[in-house]
Design a protein around this motif. Structure first.
Motif, PDB file in Angstrom:
ATOM      1  N   ARG B 206       0.867  -1.308   0.130  1.00  0.00           N
ATOM      2  CA  ARG B 206      -0.015  -0.009   0.119  1.00  0.00           C
ATOM      3  C   ARG B 206       0.779   1.330   0.016  1.00  0.00           C
ATOM      4  NH1 ARG B 206      -5.175  -0.457   2.712  1.00  0.00           N
ATOM      5  NH2 ARG B 206      -4.150  -1.522   4.379  1.00  0.00           N
ATOM      6  N   SER B 231       0.949  -6.969  -2.419  1.00  0.00           N
ATOM      7  CA  SER B 231       0.162  -7.260  -1.321  1.00  0.00           C
ATOM      8  C   SER B 231      -1.359  -6.838  -1.547  1.00  0.00           C
ATOM      9  CB  SER B 231       0.424  -6.369   0.036  1.00  0.00           C
ATOM     10  OG  SER B 231       0.045  -5.069  -0.355  1.00  0.00           O
ATOM     11  N   VAL B 246       0.378 -12.000  -3.272  1.00  0.00           N
ATOM     12  CA  VAL B 246       1.291 -12.976  -2.180  1.00  0.00           C
ATOM     13  C   VAL B 246       0.716 -13.014  -1.150  1.00  0.00           C
ATOM     14  CG1 VAL B 246       3.606 -13.127  -1.382  1.00  0.00           C
ATOM     15  CG2 VAL B 246       3.369 -12.403  -3.373  1.00  0.00           C
ATOM     16  N   SER B 264       3.703  -3.753   5.092  1.00  0.00           N
ATOM     17  CA  SER B 264       4.104  -3.681   6.816  1.00  0.00           C
ATOM     18  C   SER B 264       4.284  -4.990   7.289  1.00  0.00           C
ATOM     19  CB  SER B 264       2.551  -3.380   7.153  1.00  0.00           C
ATOM     20  OG  SER B 264       1.640  -4.038   6.994  1.00  0.00           O
ATOM     21  N   GLU B 268      -0.986 -12.158   7.110  1.00  0.00           N
ATOM     22  CA  GLU B 268      -1.535 -12.878   6.181  1.00  0.00           C
ATOM     23  C   GLU B 268      -0.818 -12.617   4.891  1.00  0.00           C
ATOM     24  OE1 GLU B 268      -3.103 -10.478   7.890  1.00  0.00           O
ATOM     25  OE2 GLU B 268      -4.683 -11.584   8.768  1.00  0.00           O
ATOM     26  N   HIS B 269       0.025 -11.683   4.755  1.00  0.00           N
ATOM     27  CA  HIS B 269       1.106 -11.551   3.579  1.00  0.00           C
ATOM     28  C   HIS B 269       2.369 -12.479   3.979  1.00  0.00           C
ATOM     29  CE1 HIS B 269       3.038  -9.677   0.401  1.00  0.00           C
ATOM     30  NE2 HIS B 269       4.034  -9.470   0.924  1.00  0.00           N
ATOM     31  N   ASN B 283      10.758   0.012   4.141  1.00  0.00           N
ATOM     32  CA  ASN B 283       9.507   0.574   4.951  1.00  0.00           C
ATOM     33  C   ASN B 283       9.951   1.601   5.790  1.00  0.00           C
ATOM     34  OD1 ASN B 283       7.395   0.670   6.553  1.00  0.00           O
ATOM     35  ND2 ASN B 283       6.548  -1.279   5.856  1.00  0.00           N
TER      36      ASN B 283
HETATM   37  C1  FAD Z   1      -8.922 -13.182   5.510  1.00  0.00           C
HETATM   38  C2  FAD Z   1      -7.611 -12.468   5.078  1.00  0.00           C
HETATM   39  C3  FAD Z   1      -6.777 -12.779   3.882  1.00  0.00           C
HETATM   40  C4  FAD Z   1      -5.647 -11.836   3.437  1.00  0.00           C
HETATM   41  N1  FAD Z   1      -4.912 -12.139   2.505  1.00  0.00           N
HETATM   42  C5  FAD Z   1      -3.807 -11.646   2.340  1.00  0.00           C
HETATM   43  C6  FAD Z   1      -3.061 -11.991   1.208  1.00  0.00           C
HETATM   44  O1  FAD Z   1      -2.995 -12.975   0.624  1.00  0.00           O
HETATM   45  N2  FAD Z   1      -1.786 -11.000   0.772  1.00  0.00           N
HETATM   46  C7  FAD Z   1      -1.700 -10.005   1.686  1.00  0.00           C
HETATM   47  O2  FAD Z   1      -0.691  -9.077   1.409  1.00  0.00           O
HETATM   48  N3  FAD Z   1      -2.516  -9.565   2.677  1.00  0.00           N
HETATM   49  C8  FAD Z   1      -3.588 -10.353   2.886  1.00  0.00           C
HETATM   50  N4  FAD Z   1      -4.510  -9.886   3.768  1.00  0.00           N
HETATM   51  C9  FAD Z   1      -4.562  -8.314   4.251  1.00  0.00           C
HETATM   52  C10 FAD Z   1      -3.449  -8.275   5.226  1.00  0.00           C
HETATM   53  O3  FAD Z   1      -4.048  -8.489   6.656  1.00  0.00           O
HETATM   54  C11 FAD Z   1      -2.897  -6.743   5.330  1.00  0.00           C
HETATM   55  O4  FAD Z   1      -4.140  -5.976   5.427  1.00  0.00           O
HETATM   56  C12 FAD Z   1      -2.248  -6.520   3.957  1.00  0.00           C
HETATM   57  O5  FAD Z   1      -1.043  -7.589   4.011  1.00  0.00           O
HETATM   58  C13 FAD Z   1      -1.540  -5.159   4.310  1.00  0.00           C
HETATM   59  O6  FAD Z   1      -0.958  -4.669   3.147  1.00  0.00           O
HETATM   60  P1  FAD Z   1       0.378  -3.616   2.912  1.00  0.00           P
HETATM   61  O7  FAD Z   1       1.463  -4.310   3.738  1.00  0.00           O
HETATM   62  O8  FAD Z   1       0.526  -3.533   1.594  1.00  0.00           O
HETATM   63  O9  FAD Z   1      -0.425  -2.446   3.701  1.00  0.00           O
HETATM   64  P2  FAD Z   1      -0.079  -1.650   4.959  1.00  0.00           P
HETATM   65  O10 FAD Z   1      -0.226  -2.594   5.982  1.00  0.00           O
HETATM   66  O11 FAD Z   1      -0.933  -0.431   4.952  1.00  0.00           O
HETATM   67  O12 FAD Z   1       1.394  -1.181   4.986  1.00  0.00           O
HETATM   68  C14 FAD Z   1       1.776  -0.307   4.242  1.00  0.00           C
HETATM   69  C15 FAD Z   1       3.375  -0.143   4.519  1.00  0.00           C
HETATM   70  O13 FAD Z   1       3.915   0.997   3.810  1.00  0.00           O
HETATM   71  C16 FAD Z   1       4.699   1.892   4.373  1.00  0.00           C
HETATM   72  N5  FAD Z   1       5.214   2.967   3.773  1.00  0.00           N
HETATM   73  C17 FAD Z   1       4.354   3.846   3.489  1.00  0.00           C
HETATM   74  N6  FAD Z   1       4.907   5.043   2.691  1.00  0.00           N
HETATM   75  C18 FAD Z   1       6.086   4.467   2.531  1.00  0.00           C
HETATM   76  C19 FAD Z   1       7.116   5.092   1.548  1.00  0.00           C
HETATM   77  N7  FAD Z   1       7.138   6.036   0.956  1.00  0.00           N
HETATM   78  N8  FAD Z   1       8.257   3.993   1.433  1.00  0.00           N
HETATM   79  C20 FAD Z   1       8.535   3.077   2.296  1.00  0.00           C
HETATM   80  N9  FAD Z   1       7.435   2.570   2.987  1.00  0.00           N
HETATM   81  C21 FAD Z   1       6.297   3.146   3.224  1.00  0.00           C
HETATM   82  C22 FAD Z   1       4.132   1.917   5.826  1.00  0.00           C
HETATM   83  O14 FAD Z   1       4.934   2.109   6.880  1.00  0.00           O
HETATM   84  C23 FAD Z   1       3.255   0.651   6.048  1.00  0.00           C
HETATM   85  O15 FAD Z   1       4.288  -0.321   6.635  1.00  0.00           O
HETATM   86  C24 FAD Z   1      -5.602 -10.556   4.236  1.00  0.00           C
HETATM   87  C25 FAD Z   1      -6.629 -10.174   5.346  1.00  0.00           C
HETATM   88  C26 FAD Z   1      -7.278 -11.327   5.436  1.00  0.00           C
HETATM   89  C27 FAD Z   1      -8.323 -10.559   6.787  1.00  0.00           C
END
Ligand code: FAD
Ligand code: AMP
Lengths: 253, 317
Positions: B206, B231, B246, B264, B268-269, B283
């Motif tokens: 994200r 993600s 993934v 993050s 789940e990831h 990050n």
């Molecule tokens: C049943 C279920 C199944 C799921 N299955 C999956 C799955 O298969 N895969 C999956 O990925 N998720 C899955 N999820 C979702 C999971 O719970 C998380 O919500 C998701 O993995 C978060 O994605 P993220 O790390 O991209 O986003 P976030 O958790 O929002 O993290 C974003 C990160 O980016 C960092 N960031 C922001 N700006 C910058 C920058 N400029 N430079 C560097 N870093 C920065 C932030 O510090 C933060 O840590 C599932 C959830 C459920 C409930």
């Protein structure tokens, strides 16, 4: 078609989380709360269903900082009824919550209840299936798309690896939404402002939560980690050089 | 009332899911403190053969046409009676698309509390659950007399049994008035690159902020000759196709290098990429859980890093 969506605010995980002095709960004093992302998807899915087949969308949540804003934003997207539960939820658990919402939903008699598949702040993924059982409805979670036809709904349920099961579920039903068919829409603040003038938030007082059925946490702690990452310090150039070094070392460059 | 630990075996299309073997390993440890047996509970139709690989002291097998495919309705009905009759000390389910659909409903039906997201048990039989996206752990006594538990992977290694356990076939109760039926399975799309076969993955989360920025990752991946993965939020926003996902609901990958950009490290990831040989995390949040599993990390802003890194990769070729 009447669709109810109970939603919840959860801690923003990007913020630092600390444990309170009692050692058994999160310190909420500085906690920034945001909408549980799957609930945002559940609201979106409900609005999509309304746009497609008509009906009425009810969004309900418990009192929290920012609750009114979220409810008004939902109305600006197309929700018809906004409900806020007030009362002392501090000692509540998933069973207590589900019973409180079940009482409300018995009265509203929706055809479909959409919850988020899970919320990440406590022990997760329980309220939807609990609600279903208390209301005598079927439950299917991990849903990422659905079609209503008569007194049945066909849902797409996700399994690992991208496999989908298409299931037919009798209405009324509770569905745990993993993702709406399209990303949650954005709504301009000017539109929310407009809605604030006309939409009304109904407050319902929940007294005497029945707390049975919960579990007790005796200790909360940050995960103990075997080995944290080696941090690469320096300017973007220096960091890039280090990464190039690692890529080369592993024969990938 | 017994001290046995039940494990509700998850299987789909003639395959026992990995989480079942993880749950059995957890149950084995827990049984050390309760003193009971580890009993696998297998529901299905003509699926008795699946019992062979289970590391359990015994298997309770229920056969019925309505159990041929998973539905929460039929599974709950079949399990409710069995749990009531045998009163095990704990019943373990996967914290998954199958287990989460049934555990809490049974909790309401039977009046036994549910402990969710359990990662492991302590030596004295307490549960340890993973909450807040892996940032916090919560520990407590396993509720008595019977605890229902949903279990996440990560705490135990999946291990299969080396000899077939004894199978006791149990008569199915009446499975009438079912409200859920399966229509069909829809196979995952295989037309795109298979990210599980890539030696290097540039994976975006994200933190990438919007669809246009994906280009920055694509340029780096092109320079490296590898693929971009993502993600869940990135996929749910429609910025990348589902084939690139993934994690728990997507693919499991184990490249030599997994470059996690703005991810993050939610459980789940992590479930989908923790077997990568070397994880490099970019990050800005130095507390992000991704640093608990990454070998290398940096808190530089990925928008500052990406163009520089892409240039340097091009030069290095
Ligand atoms: C049943 C279920 C199944 C799921 N299955 C999956 C799955 O298969 N895969 C999956 O990925 N998720 C899955 N999820 C979702 C999971 O719970 C998380 O919500 C998701 O993995 C978060 O994605 P993220 O790390 O991209 O986003 P976030 O958790 O929002 O993290 C974003 C990160 O980016 C960092 N960031 C922001 N700006 C910058 C920058 N400029 N430079 C560097 N870093 C920065 C932030 O510090 C933060 O840590 C599932 C959830 C459920 C409930
Ligand atoms: N306090 C609450 N108020 C309204 N809805 C809730 C509440 N807690 C949980 N829910 C709903 O139940 C879903 C699952 O939450 P949980 O069981 O906490 O993981 C959420 O995504 C919401 O849709």
């Amino acid at each position: 078609m009447k669709i109810a969506v109970p939603v919840k605010f959860v801690p923003d995980l990007v913020e630092e989380l600390t444990i309170d002095s009692g050692g058994t709960a999160l310190d909420t004093s500085w906690l920034r709360l945001i909408i549980n992302e799957f609930d945002d998807h559940a609201v979106e899915q409900a609005i999509l269903l309304k746009e497609r087949g008509g009906g009425q969308v009810i969004v309900a949540m418990s009192e929290a900082e920012g609750a009114d804003d979220f409810l008004f934003a939902s109305a600006a997207k197309g929700a018809d009824q906004l409900i806020k539960l007030t009362g002392d939820f501090s000692a509540s658990n998933n069973h207590a919550l589900a019973r409180a919402y079940a009482d409300l939903l018995k009265e509203l008699q929706p055809d479909l209840i959409l919850t988020g598949v899970q919320a990440h702040n406590d022990l997760d993924g329980s309220v939807g299936p609990l609600l279903a059982e208390y209301l005598g409805m079927p439950y299917v979670g991990y849903v990422s798309g659905l079609t209503v036809a008569g007194d049945k709904v066909t849902v797409r349920k996700e399994y690992a690896g991208g496999l989908i099961a298409e299931m037919e579920v009798n209405l009324p039903a509770v569905l745990g939404i993993q993702a709406a068919e399209q990303p949650p829409r954005y709504v301009a603040y000017s539109k929310i402002r407009q809605v604030m003038g006309t939409a009304k938030i109904e407050e319902r007082v929940v007294a005497d939560l029945d707390l049975s059925g919960g579990i007790t946490v005796s200790r909360m702690f940050q995960p103990e980690v075997a080995e944290r990452a080696t941090m690469i310090e320096g300017s973007p150039e220096e960091v890039a050089d280090k990464i190039i070094g690692i890529l080369k070392e592993l024969g990938t460059l | 009332m017994s001290q046995d630990i039940f494990v509700v075996v998850e299987h789909l299309r003639e395959q026992v899911a990995d989480i079942s073997h993880v749950m059995l390993a957890g149950a084995r440890q827990l049984s050390g403190s309760t003193g009971g047996k580890v009993m696998a509970v297998l529901l299905g139709q003509n699926t008795q053969g699946l019992a062979n690989s289970l590391a359990a002291d015994g298997v309770l097998y229920v056969d019925h046409p309505s159990l041929a495919e998973f539905t929460s309705d039929a599974y709950q009905l079949a399990l409710a009676g069995l749990i009531q009759e045998r009163s095990p000390r704990a019943v373990i389910f996967g914290h998954s698309s199958i287990g989460m659909d049934i555990a809490s409903g049974l909790s309401a039906k039977l009046g036994f509390p549910v402990v969710s997201s359990c990662r492991n048990f302590t030596a004295d039989g307490k549960f340890v659950s993973q909450i807040c996206g892996g940032k916090i752990m919560a520990e407590g006594e396993l509720p008595a007399p019977t605890a229902l538990v949903t279990m996440v992977p990560g705490g135990y290694k999946a291990e299969e049994g080396n000899q077939p356990p004894a199978v006791e076939t149990i008569a199915a109760p009446a499975l009438d008035n079912l409200r859920i039926s399966i229509k069909q399975y829809i196979e995952p799309d295989t037309s795109d690159v298979d990210i599980s076969k890539e030696a290097v993955l540039v994976s975006v989360g994200r933190g990438i902020q919007n669809k246009d920025n994906i280009e920055l990752a694509t340029e780096l991946a092109e320079a490296l000759g590898c693929a971009v993965s993502a993600s869940r939020p990135v996929v749910d926003q429609g910025w990348m196709p589902t084939t690139r996902l993934v994690g728990k609901s997507g693919k499991r990958v184990k490249p030599k290098i997994y470059l996690a950009l703005g991810i993050s490290g939610a459980p789940e990831h992590v479930e989908g990429m923790s077997d990568s040989q070397v994880i490099i995390a970019v990050n800005t949040d130095s507390n992000a859980p991704i640093y608990n599993i990454a070998k290398y990390g940096t808190t530089v802003d990925m928008f500052d890093l990406l163009p520089v890194l892409t240039d340097k990769v091009k030069q290095a070729k």
